[in-house]
Write a protein that holds these residues in place. Sequence first.
Motif, PDB file in Angstrom:
ATOM      1  N   THR A  55     -10.826  -4.273  -0.379  1.00 49.75           N
ATOM      2  CA  THR A  55      -9.918  -4.214  -1.525  1.00 49.75           C
ATOM      3  C   THR A  55      -8.788  -5.214  -1.374  1.00 49.75           C
ATOM      4  O   THR A  55      -8.427  -5.919  -2.336  1.00 49.75           O
TER       5      THR A  55
ATOM      6  N   ILE B  87       0.867  -1.173   0.000  1.00 52.64           N
ATOM      7  CA  ILE B  87       0.000   0.000   0.000  1.00 52.64           C
ATOM      8  C   ILE B  87       0.907   1.227   0.000  1.00 52.64           C
ATOM      9  O   ILE B  87       1.725   1.390   0.911  1.00 52.64           O
TER      10      ILE B  87
ATOM     11  N   VAL C  48      -1.728  -1.199  -3.966  1.00 53.27           N
ATOM     12  CA  VAL C  48      -2.820  -0.258  -3.764  1.00 53.27           C
ATOM     13  C   VAL C  48      -2.223   1.138  -3.597  1.00 53.27           C
ATOM     14  O   VAL C  48      -1.297   1.321  -2.801  1.00 53.27           O
TER      15      VAL C  48
ATOM     16  N   ASP D 139      -2.985  -1.737  -9.052  1.00 53.89           N
ATOM     17  CA  ASP D 139      -4.093  -2.699  -9.014  1.00 53.89           C
ATOM     18  C   ASP D 139      -5.355  -2.125  -8.392  1.00 53.89           C
ATOM     19  O   ASP D 139      -6.458  -2.600  -8.671  1.00 53.89           O
ATOM     20  N   ALA D 140      -5.205  -1.137  -7.507  1.00 52.33           N
ATOM     21  CA  ALA D 140      -6.381  -0.515  -6.886  1.00 52.33           C
ATOM     22  C   ALA D 140      -6.027   0.909  -6.477  1.00 52.33           C
ATOM     23  O   ALA D 140      -4.871   1.220  -6.173  1.00 52.33           O
TER      24      ALA D 140
END
Length: 459
Positions: free
Chosen positions: A302, A237, A267, A287-288
């Motif tokens: 997520t 992240i 992310v 990816d997100a």
Amino acid sequence: MGGKIGLHSIVGQGSTFWFELLFEKLQERRSLDKRQALSLTSVFGIGMPAGEQTSVAAYMTAWGGRFQHVESAAQLLLLLKQIPAGGRGNHIVLCKPHALGIQSRDFADQLWAEHAPGKISLIMLDADADGHSEAELLKMGYACLLRMPIDKTLLFNAIHGASSLGTDTDDVISFMKHYERNSLGKRQLNILVADDNGTNRMIISKILERTGHSVDLAENGEQALDFLEHKRYDLAIMDMHMPVLHGLEALKIFRMTDRTEPRMPVVILTANATVEAKRECEEAGVDAFLTKPIDSYSLLDTIAHLTGTNNKQAADVPKPVINRLLQKPAGNAQLFNENTLHHLKLLGGANDNFLDSVFQGFFLEGEQLLQSMNSALLNHEYTTFKELAHALKGSSGNVGAEALYELCREIMRASHSELQVSASDRMNKLQESFGATRLALIGYLEAPQQKHTSKLNKT
């Protein structure tokens, strides 16, 4: 559907679209059944702190139920023996056995030796001191686990869930079924979090650790690459904008050099939810994409989706109320959102210092950002001024500092020409709001009803 739709438009003024639909009014039987069920429910407490006793008693009175706290296991067993065998209603025990010097298993065994599960449900308060997992507690006969301070909505759901064990209804899911569904495919993940904002790192890591994941923390993209070089992670992240090396730049370097399979999902977090920002993320192989302030349920959902730890059977499990950050302001709304602070307190669990630590980090970073903004203003560096406001906006949102958040957002929206005229005035308002917010947050910690001793320095 038998409805109507139309359009009313006036040149130079605008258009109005309208529609009409007929709906059948639903019966209120289900909500009435819930209220009736609560009126037939008796809740006993044992080993609870005085403050929690007062709160639960008030909730049960408002719901039409009954609450009584007992001082010993012997007194509880005596009261339960007095319940008529064929009597109506449910009986729930909110218990913290270790407060009485009794182990969780011994307490449950003692109760079930005299009362068969069915009319009586056990709800454990706070984490088990013996280190038992949720699955082990469920096997002992505990219906569910509630953390203190007790959240009113979670208590309401827990009582209904515990009262409905063994039944199948559309609006109540038993805690055993909830656990079984949630546990399918669930595993501990190794997650890297890279964010230059200490408040963000603290909150995100707490969310992840509370759900059983292992977390490493980096302060910029360069540190993140160092972590990724020496350790394999299930997911990363990263904040989009960080000093030394931005999150997207770090990701591009990692994607070019990493050849391991399967590819690690990434992310990106940002307070800049624009079409351009999303396009940049897609081009970098993100990816997100999640916006700040972070909603814990969205983050966990997520992660589950990207790592394959979710499953179709868990899709109908209701969203945990603890993870819904309510948007409606409460209390001192012009300075902070009390609902956000309450959920941060719940996130900290048994750690009484969590809010102190979050606020202390927010105050320290806020002061540093304001000093840097003053310097940028003196040098007429308006781009830097807006970037620093962006960073302060992210911190403010995570701690519910609404007034500060709005002032930062207004600065970010202002053009350079507007800032040339108004930046000094905006800076004064920002500093004034930060000082007032600081005092208000300290006051929140020191309020008698919080039963919390603040360790923050007011100077």
